[in-house]
Design an enzyme around this catalytic site. Structure first.
Site, PDB file in Angstrom:
ATOM      1  N   SER A 116       0.838  -1.203   0.000  1.00  0.00           N
ATOM      2  CA  SER A 116       0.000   0.000   0.000  1.00  0.00           C
ATOM      3  C   SER A 116       0.868   1.247   0.000  1.00  0.00           C
ATOM      4  O   SER A 116       1.971   1.255   0.565  1.00  0.00           O
ATOM      5  CB  SER A 116      -0.876  -0.020   1.256  1.00  0.00           C
ATOM      6  N   TYR A 152      -1.989  -1.797  10.972  1.00  0.00           N
ATOM      7  CA  TYR A 152      -2.248  -2.225   9.590  1.00  0.00           C
ATOM      8  C   TYR A 152      -1.105  -1.788   8.673  1.00  0.00           C
ATOM      9  O   TYR A 152      -0.529  -2.589   7.936  1.00  0.00           O
ATOM     10  CB  TYR A 152      -3.583  -1.649   9.081  1.00  0.00           C
ATOM     11  N   LYS A 187       2.118  -3.951   6.416  1.00  0.00           N
ATOM     12  CA  LYS A 187       2.537  -3.838   5.008  1.00  0.00           C
ATOM     13  C   LYS A 187       4.049  -3.589   4.931  1.00  0.00           C
ATOM     14  O   LYS A 187       4.751  -4.162   4.097  1.00  0.00           O
ATOM     15  CB  LYS A 187       1.756  -2.725   4.306  1.00  0.00           C
TER      16      LYS A 187
HETATM   17  C1  UD1 Z   1      -7.236   4.421   3.853  1.00  0.00           C
HETATM   18  C2  UD1 Z   1      -6.204   4.126   4.885  1.00  0.00           C
HETATM   19  C3  UD1 Z   1      -5.016   3.477   4.221  1.00  0.00           C
HETATM   20  C4  UD1 Z   1      -5.450   2.187   3.556  1.00  0.00           C
HETATM   21  C5  UD1 Z   1      -6.602   2.458   2.613  1.00  0.00           C
HETATM   22  C6  UD1 Z   1      -7.184   1.124   2.198  1.00  0.00           C
HETATM   23  C7  UD1 Z   1      -6.505   5.781   6.664  1.00  0.00           C
HETATM   24  C8  UD1 Z   1      -5.958   7.002   7.308  1.00  0.00           C
HETATM   25  N1  UD1 Z   1      -5.853   5.339   5.586  1.00  0.00           N
HETATM   26  O1  UD1 Z   1      -6.660   5.311   2.882  1.00  0.00           O
HETATM   27  O2  UD1 Z   1      -4.015   3.190   5.159  1.00  0.00           O
HETATM   28  O3  UD1 Z   1      -4.378   1.630   2.841  1.00  0.00           O
HETATM   29  O4  UD1 Z   1      -7.638   3.219   3.251  1.00  0.00           O
HETATM   30  O5  UD1 Z   1      -8.272   1.311   1.369  1.00  0.00           O
HETATM   31  O6  UD1 Z   1      -7.477   5.221   7.110  1.00  0.00           O
HETATM   32  N2  UD1 Z   1     -12.993  10.716   3.379  1.00  0.00           N
HETATM   33  C9  UD1 Z   1     -14.035  11.562   3.721  1.00  0.00           C
HETATM   34  N3  UD1 Z   1     -15.180  11.011   4.239  1.00  0.00           N
HETATM   35  C10 UD1 Z   1     -15.324   9.663   4.420  1.00  0.00           C
HETATM   36  C11 UD1 Z   1     -14.258   8.799   4.056  1.00  0.00           C
HETATM   37  C12 UD1 Z   1     -13.111   9.374   3.537  1.00  0.00           C
HETATM   38  O7  UD1 Z   1     -13.933  12.780   3.587  1.00  0.00           O
HETATM   39  O8  UD1 Z   1     -16.379   9.240   4.919  1.00  0.00           O
HETATM   40  C13 UD1 Z   1     -11.773  11.288   2.801  1.00  0.00           C
HETATM   41  C14 UD1 Z   1     -10.529  11.014   3.628  1.00  0.00           C
HETATM   42  O9  UD1 Z   1     -10.318  12.039   4.560  1.00  0.00           O
HETATM   43  C15 UD1 Z   1      -9.469  10.983   2.542  1.00  0.00           C
HETATM   44  C16 UD1 Z   1     -10.193  10.462   1.301  1.00  0.00           C
HETATM   45  O10 UD1 Z   1     -11.573  10.674   1.559  1.00  0.00           O
HETATM   46  O11 UD1 Z   1      -9.028  12.268   2.261  1.00  0.00           O
HETATM   47  C17 UD1 Z   1      -9.951   8.985   1.046  1.00  0.00           C
HETATM   48  O12 UD1 Z   1     -10.204   8.266   2.246  1.00  0.00           O
HETATM   49  P1  UD1 Z   1     -10.191   6.675   2.299  1.00  0.00           P
HETATM   50  O13 UD1 Z   1     -11.048   6.123   1.231  1.00  0.00           O
HETATM   51  O14 UD1 Z   1     -10.481   6.265   3.710  1.00  0.00           O
HETATM   52  O15 UD1 Z   1      -8.694   6.278   1.890  1.00  0.00           O
HETATM   53  P2  UD1 Z   1      -7.299   6.699   2.559  1.00  0.00           P
HETATM   54  O16 UD1 Z   1      -7.482   7.461   3.805  1.00  0.00           O
HETATM   55  O17 UD1 Z   1      -6.490   7.330   1.501  1.00  0.00           O
END
Ligand code: UD1
Length: 339
Positions: free
Chosen positions: A125, A150, A154
């Site tokens: 990842s 997690y 990795k």
């Molecule tokens: C997350 C994990 C990462 C993992 C990946 C697996 C965290 C901090 N990181 O990545 O380690 O490898 O998932 O899929 O958990 N967001 C919102 N509202 C939401 C959900 C997300 O605003 O309800 C935003 C988050 O702040 C982020 C973006 O959307 O900026 C993507 O979020 P997400 O899909 O959870 O992925 P990552 O955080 O990049």
């Protein structure tokens, strides 16, 4: 050629099985069904016309892993997806994560080191980079201390493979560092099915769009980005699946330069959360109910891939746009909810 896909009924695993079968590989799936459903087997078959062999197995049972490789001595490649992947849960249950993600990796590698020649692909990842100092992120960017158990699994996983490859000439391995996978197969027969409330952005958006969730919370709009929301590199899961097949073929054809290699798998383009929401509104024709809330602990501001290495060395490139990936995610959500 027989390929073992662990976690082959999961989100990325199932799409990879389809691409492997499309290329003529014979696939055997191991999955413990902890975060997937056996129904996916029939769905894969409906796309490819070929039912993969399936064994329900918990890879933490070392004896069963040994027994599997005795029974399938003709396995020439392994793609290892099976792992737990929820960041928050890993903080609460670290030992479960270390046992499930690390012990199982060790057991599989112990079997593979007995083989004369085998290819191994590991699901890593972009989380290993943490908040990288420069964008886009190349594979040479330093690995930062992990933010969660997690993420640590990795990093440790990659080190275990690298150390093992150093002393095992028959083992050829590639770690693929995924950015943010999204979307679904164009047939809408397989896709992402998170259990409970989705933690990731795209399934939360599509579930809100379909009426399953009331409102999306956007975690922070005060980041130093164009619109204040975080930037990620969203890659269509079918593009990601194809990267696995290309990487495996590289190993099976002996084209790899080192017996352990690492590649970023992303599109090379960053999108903000608000851009992702706009893409959803465009492809669905629906307004999304969302509100801006506080930042989420542990979120980094920006992460998108430099894909030069994968483009030039693997000869692979992500083909789908964000809108195309979003359309496939939406079609899948509609299909799953019978809309
Ligand atoms: C997350 C994990 C990462 C993992 C990946 C697996 C965290 C901090 N990181 O990545 O380690 O490898 O998932 O899929 O958990 N967001 C919102 N509202 C939401 C959900 C997300 O605003 O309800 C935003 C988050 O702040 C982020 C973006 O959307 O900026 C993507 O979020 P997400 O899909 O959870 O992925 P990552 O955080 O990049």
């Amino acid at each position: 050629m027989k390929i073992l896909v662990t976690g082959g009924l999961g989100f990325i695993g199932s799409h990879t099985v389809v691409e492997l079968q499309n290329k003529g590989f014979e696939v055997v799936i191991i999955d413990d069904l902890s975060n997937s459903s056996q129904e996916v087997l029939g769905r894969i078959t409906s796309i490819t016309g070929k039912e993969p062999v399936f064994e329900k197995m918990d890879l933490r049972e070392k004896g069963k892993v040994t027994d599997f490789f005795k029974r399938h001595q003709d396995v020439q490649g392994v793609i290892h997806f099976a792992a737990s992947k929820a960041v928050g849960e890993s903080v609460d249950m670290p030992l479960h994560y270390y046992e499930n993600n690390i012990n199982t990796l060790v057991y599989i590698l112990q079997e593979l080191t007995q083989k004369e020649k085998v290819g191994f692909i590991f699901s890593s990842s972009c989380t290993v980079y943490g908040q990288a100092d420069t964008m886009p992120i190349t594979e040479d960017a330093p690995v930062k201390p992990a933010e969660s158990p997690y993420g640590n699994t990795k990093q440790i996983g990659e080190e275990i493979i690298r150390d093992t490859c150093k002393v095992t000439s028959g083992l050829n391995a590639i770690s693929l560092r995924y950015f943010n996978p999204m979307g679904a197969h164009p047939s809408a027969a397989i896709g992402e099915l998170p259990i409970g409330v989705p933690q990731n952005l795209v399934p939360f958006i599509t579930q809100t769009g379909v009426g399953l969730r009331e409102q999306l919370s956007v975690f922070g709009d005060d980041y130093p980005t164009s619109d204040g929301t975080c930037i990620r590199d969203y890659i269509h899961v079918v593009d990601l699946a194809k990267a696995h097949v290309v990487a495996l073929e590289r190993l099976l054809e002996g084209k790899n330069k080192e017996n352990y290699e690492v590649f970023n798998v992303g599109t090379g383009t960053g999108s903000t959360v608000l851009e992702v929401i706009k893409s959803f509104e465009k492809v669905s024709g629906k307004k999304l109910n969302y509100k801006i809330v506080d930042r989420r602990a542990g979120d980094i501001t920006t992460a998108y891939a430099d894909t030069t290495r994968a483009n030039n060395i693997l000869g692979w490139k992500a083909e789908s746009t964000l809108d195309e990936a979003m359309k496939s995610a939406w079609d899948w959500e509609l299909k799953v909810r019978n809309k």
